[in-house]
Motif scaffolding. Structure first.
Motif, PDB file in Angstrom:
ATOM      1  N   ILE A   1       8.361   3.743  13.217  1.00 30.02           N
ATOM      2  CA  ILE A   1       7.655   3.513  11.957  1.00 30.02           C
ATOM      3  C   ILE A   1       6.163   3.441  12.247  1.00 30.02           C
ATOM      4  CG2 ILE A   1       7.239   1.903  10.057  1.00 30.02           C
ATOM      5  CD1 ILE A   1      10.161   1.115  10.184  1.00 30.02           C
ATOM      6  N   LYS A   2       5.409   4.311  11.611  1.00 28.95           N
ATOM      7  CA  LYS A   2       3.951   4.253  11.688  1.00 28.95           C
ATOM      8  C   LYS A   2       3.505   3.282  10.607  1.00 28.95           C
ATOM      9  CE  LYS A   2      -0.182   5.812  13.020  1.00 28.95           C
ATOM     10  NZ  LYS A   2      -0.802   5.267  14.260  1.00 28.95           N
ATOM     11  N   ASP A   3       2.979   2.128  11.041  1.00 27.94           N
ATOM     12  CA  ASP A   3       2.716   1.036  10.106  1.00 27.94           C
ATOM     13  C   ASP A   3       1.266   1.027   9.647  1.00 27.94           C
ATOM     14  OD1 ASP A   3       2.884  -1.177   8.548  1.00 27.94           O
ATOM     15  OD2 ASP A   3       2.841  -2.606  10.214  1.00 27.94           O
ATOM     16  N   GLU A   4       1.036   1.630   8.489  1.00 25.48           N
ATOM     17  CA  GLU A   4      -0.312   1.750   7.938  1.00 25.48           C
ATOM     18  C   GLU A   4      -0.775   0.503   7.186  1.00 25.48           C
ATOM     19  OE1 GLU A   4      -2.605   4.722   8.118  1.00 25.48           O
ATOM     20  OE2 GLU A   4      -1.352   4.453   9.885  1.00 25.48           O
ATOM     21  N   SER A   5       0.083  -0.504   7.125  1.00 21.69           N
ATOM     22  CA  SER A   5      -0.315  -1.739   6.444  1.00 21.69           C
ATOM     23  C   SER A   5      -1.416  -2.476   7.193  1.00 21.69           C
ATOM     24  CB  SER A   5       0.893  -2.661   6.275  1.00 21.69           C
ATOM     25  OG  SER A   5       1.316  -3.187   7.527  1.00 21.69           O
ATOM     26  N   MET A   6      -1.673  -2.080   8.435  1.00 23.36           N
ATOM     27  CA  MET A   6      -2.685  -2.746   9.249  1.00 23.36           C
ATOM     28  C   MET A   6      -4.104  -2.266   8.950  1.00 23.36           C
ATOM     29  SD  MET A   6      -0.644  -4.683  10.868  1.00 23.36           S
ATOM     30  CE  MET A   6      -1.611  -5.400  12.186  1.00 23.36           C
TER      31      MET A   6
ATOM     32  N   PRO B   1       7.330  -3.521   4.101  1.00 26.36           N
ATOM     33  CA  PRO B   1       6.723  -2.263   3.663  1.00 26.36           C
ATOM     34  C   PRO B   1       6.412  -2.257   2.177  1.00 26.36           C
ATOM     35  CG  PRO B   1       9.086  -1.999   3.725  1.00 26.36           C
ATOM     36  CD  PRO B   1       8.801  -3.417   4.187  1.00 26.36           C
ATOM     37  N   CYS B   2       5.490  -1.400   1.798  1.00 22.52           N
ATOM     38  CA  CYS B   2       5.269  -1.135   0.380  1.00 22.52           C
ATOM     39  C   CYS B   2       6.463  -0.328  -0.144  1.00 22.52           C
ATOM     40  CB  CYS B   2       3.970  -0.359   0.190  1.00 22.52           C
ATOM     41  SG  CYS B   2       3.933   1.254   1.006  1.00 22.52           S
ATOM     42  N   PRO B   3       6.658  -0.254  -1.454  1.00 29.47           N
ATOM     43  CA  PRO B   3       7.782   0.525  -1.982  1.00 29.47           C
ATOM     44  C   PRO B   3       7.767   1.983  -1.526  1.00 29.47           C
ATOM     45  CG  PRO B   3       6.867  -0.868  -3.697  1.00 29.47           C
ATOM     46  CD  PRO B   3       5.934  -0.974  -2.527  1.00 29.47           C
ATOM     47  N   GLU B   4       6.574   2.568  -1.448  1.00 27.44           N
ATOM     48  CA  GLU B   4       6.479   3.961  -1.009  1.00 27.44           C
ATOM     49  C   GLU B   4       6.986   4.111   0.424  1.00 27.44           C
ATOM     50  OE1 GLU B   4       3.368   3.019  -4.086  1.00 27.44           O
ATOM     51  OE2 GLU B   4       4.040   2.096  -2.221  1.00 27.44           O
TER      52      GLU B   4
ATOM     53  N   ASN C   1       5.169   4.083   6.861  1.00 30.40           N
ATOM     54  CA  ASN C   1       4.980   2.982   5.923  1.00 30.40           C
ATOM     55  C   ASN C   1       3.513   2.994   5.535  1.00 30.40           C
ATOM     56  OD1 ASN C   1       5.186   0.630   4.379  1.00 30.40           O
ATOM     57  ND2 ASN C   1       4.427  -0.576   6.110  1.00 30.40           N
ATOM     58  N   THR C   2       3.220   3.420   4.324  1.00 25.51           N
ATOM     59  CA  THR C   2       1.839   3.690   3.946  1.00 25.51           C
ATOM     60  C   THR C   2       1.046   2.460   3.524  1.00 25.51           C
ATOM     61  OG1 THR C   2       2.699   4.336   1.776  1.00 25.51           O
ATOM     62  CG2 THR C   2       2.224   6.103   3.346  1.00 25.51           C
ATOM     63  N   GLY C   3       1.695   1.292   3.448  1.00 23.91           N
ATOM     64  CA  GLY C   3       0.932   0.111   3.057  1.00 23.91           C
ATOM     65  C   GLY C   3       1.752  -1.163   3.141  1.00 23.91           C
ATOM     66  N   THR C   4       1.095  -2.259   2.842  1.00 25.36           N
ATOM     67  CA  THR C   4       1.753  -3.560   2.914  1.00 25.36           C
ATOM     68  C   THR C   4       2.537  -3.877   1.644  1.00 25.36           C
ATOM     69  OG1 THR C   4       1.402  -5.943   3.125  1.00 25.36           O
ATOM     70  CG2 THR C   4      -0.382  -4.684   2.117  1.00 25.36           C
ATOM     71  N   GLY C   5       3.695  -4.470   1.833  1.00 25.07           N
ATOM     72  CA  GLY C   5       4.492  -4.905   0.697  1.00 25.07           C
ATOM     73  C   GLY C   5       3.942  -6.144   0.022  1.00 25.07           C
ATOM     74  N   LEU C   6       2.956  -6.788   0.643  1.00 28.98           N
ATOM     75  CA  LEU C   6       2.381  -7.995   0.050  1.00 28.98           C
ATOM     76  C   LEU C   6       1.709  -7.717  -1.287  1.00 28.98           C
ATOM     77  CD1 LEU C   6       0.855  -9.637   3.258  1.00 28.98           C
ATOM     78  CD2 LEU C   6       2.944 -10.295   2.039  1.00 28.98           C
ATOM     79  N   LYS C   7       1.347  -6.457  -1.530  1.00 25.53           N
ATOM     80  CA  LYS C   7       0.742  -6.096  -2.813  1.00 25.53           C
ATOM     81  C   LYS C   7       1.793  -5.856  -3.895  1.00 25.53           C
ATOM     82  CE  LYS C   7      -3.557  -3.996  -1.148  1.00 25.53           C
ATOM     83  NZ  LYS C   7      -4.498  -2.867  -1.355  1.00 25.53           N
ATOM     84  N   TYR C   8       3.065  -5.891  -3.508  1.00 25.33           N
ATOM     85  CA  TYR C   8       4.134  -5.510  -4.437  1.00 25.33           C
ATOM     86  C   TYR C   8       5.221  -6.579  -4.559  1.00 25.33           C
ATOM     87  CZ  TYR C   8       2.240  -0.758  -3.945  1.00 25.33           C
ATOM     88  OH  TYR C   8       1.437   0.347  -3.935  1.00 25.33           O
ATOM     89  N   LEU C   9       4.894  -7.815  -4.267  1.00 25.85           N
ATOM     90  CA  LEU C   9       5.915  -8.861  -4.287  1.00 25.85           C
ATOM     91  C   LEU C   9       6.556  -9.011  -5.659  1.00 25.85           C
ATOM     92  CD1 LEU C   9       4.182 -11.585  -2.092  1.00 25.85           C
ATOM     93  CD2 LEU C   9       5.949  -9.944  -1.422  1.00 25.85           C
ATOM     94  N   ASP C  10       5.817  -8.647  -6.710  1.00 25.07           N
ATOM     95  CA  ASP C  10       6.355  -8.795  -8.064  1.00 25.07           C
ATOM     96  C   ASP C  10       7.422  -7.760  -8.388  1.00 25.07           C
ATOM     97  OD1 ASP C  10       4.343  -6.853  -7.891  1.00 25.07           O
ATOM     98  OD2 ASP C  10       3.895  -6.967 -10.033  1.00 25.07           O
TER      99      ASP C  10
END
Length: 398
Positions: A108-113, A355-358, A385-394
């Motif tokens: 997994i390439k983790d782009e959330s960083m 992960p983000c939903p995407e 993984n193009t971003g952090t799931g912390l932006k999508y907790l809702d």
């Protein structure tokens, strides 16, 4: 400032991906004035090869982020490089998740960083830097959230204006983030297509350079550094399969472009990877066009999905996305939102990355490919993984 003086950029032209026309790279351009095709930066790869070598890159510190690859980026002077720490994200061997799926070499390439928490930072870092260098001071962008946050951050860093047009469905947390960076914000319509139309209506009047996805040449250059990093992190071997969440397609196209440049320079081992485009069943224009055998997409009516970055009813670079999928021997898959939520939980619990939903959509798609026997257990597979799931907790309901 990372360094002083000229960079080693070998940029020589902009080339239309449709009609083949070439243009000098010294003026800010959007699309090909002859046919409206997407413009790609072109580099003198022979010159780049003089300093862009495996041994030289091994000496360049990863703290330079994407700018380690200066020869293949379009900015000519370090004084214009807008740097927030983008790039140099980890490529994680997802051993436990791979074992669960029967796959030995799953990564997994983790782009959330990245700064602002997503891969969008790469594209905006390069685009804002190059446009600043070309004298552009007012930027306009339609976005469903993450690109808006990235542009707002990099525009703030550079001291240029960012005018952001967002659909009403943009998550409140992202709206707050954009406002926090000081960007000028306007809500326009229900989808990113509506926001793009509004930007087009006012761009000339307000003196804005339009940065709509794939309607300017430089964001794709930042995104291609994901591919450069993946290959370098794999010991200069290409993965067999890259699974990418595809909205506007800049990331998928960037990775393919970057690997093509490395291949032309003789720097990589192995063949080009099979590219898998993942979309949501609530907005899957690329998947439908791929299934029809078409070279263009039809606008998706009433797009809906929890993955805001996949809510793109008609990507401008549709012909390029479909060409890459087919030329690579790849495929296109649409997954349900329920599969995305389940996959997000699985990645979090087996890899330690939320992960983000995407990004979660790529695992949902991979599970389908495993069930169909489309991938081999010994192949090297990279999920983005193009971003952090912390932006999508809702919407992830963890």
């Amino acid at each position: 400032m990372l360094m002083k003086g000229p960079t080693r950029s070998t940029l020589i032209a902009l080339k239309c991906t449709r009609c083949g026309a070439t243009y000098p790279p010294d003026k800010a351009m959007n699309v090909c004035p002859r046919c409206g095709g997407v413009l790609y930066p072109v580099y003198d790869l022979e010159k780049a090869r003089e300093s862009f070598t495996r041994s030289e890159l091994a000496r360049r510190h990863w703290s330079l982020g994407i700018w380690r690859y200066e020869e293949l980026l379009p900015v000519g002077d370090w004084s214009y490089v807008v740097f927030l720490g983008e790039g140099s994200t980890p490529l994680l061997h997802a051993a436990r998740l791979g074992e669960k799926l029967g796959l030995r070499n799953l990564y997994i390439k983790d782009e959330s960083m990245n700064p602002t928490g997503t891969f969008k930072a790469r594209g905006m870092a390069v685009a804002v830097s190059r446009l600043w260098e070309l004298g552009v001071r007012r930027l306009g962008l339609p976005s469903a959230g993450n690109a808006a946050a990235a542009l707002a951050a990099y525009a703030s860093r550079a001291g240029v204006e960012a005018h952001i047009f967002i659909p009403r469905s943009t998550p409140k947390s992202m709206v707050a983030e954009v406002r926090g960076y000081g960007a000028r914000l306007e809500v326009a319509g229900e989808s990113i297509a509506d926001a793009a139309r509004r930007l087009d209506e006012v761009a000339s009047e307000r003196g804005l350079f339009v940065m709509t996805t794939m309607r300017e040449p430089y964001r794709v250059e930042g995104k291609k550094t994901m591919g450069l990093e993946i290959v370098e992190q794999l010991g200069w071997r290409t993965p067999d399969v890259v699974v990418y969440p595809t909205g506007g397609g800049t990331g998928l196209l960037g990775i393919w472009k970057g690997l093509g440049e490395l291949s032309a320079m003789g720097l990589i081992e192995g063949s080009m990877p099979r590219m898998v485009a993942v979309q949501s069943s609530g907005c899957a224009p690329v998947v439908e066009a791929y299934r029809r055998g078409s070279d263009h997409v039809e606008p998706w009516p009433s797009p809906h999905t929890i993955a805001a970055g996949l809510r793109v009813p008609k990507p401008y670079a549709d012909y390029l996305i479909l060409d890459v999928i087919r030329r690579s021997g790849g495929t296109a898959i649409a997954v349900e939102d329920s599969e995305i939520v389940a996959a997000a939980k699985e990645v979090a619990r087996y890899v330690g990355v939320l992960p983000c939903p995407e990004g979660a959509a790529t695992l949902a798609a991979l599970k389908r490919l495993v069930d169909e026997g489309w991938v081999d257990r010994d192949e090297t597979i990279v999920l983005l993984n193009t971003g952090t799931g912390l932006k999508y907790l809702d919407v992830l309901h963890l």
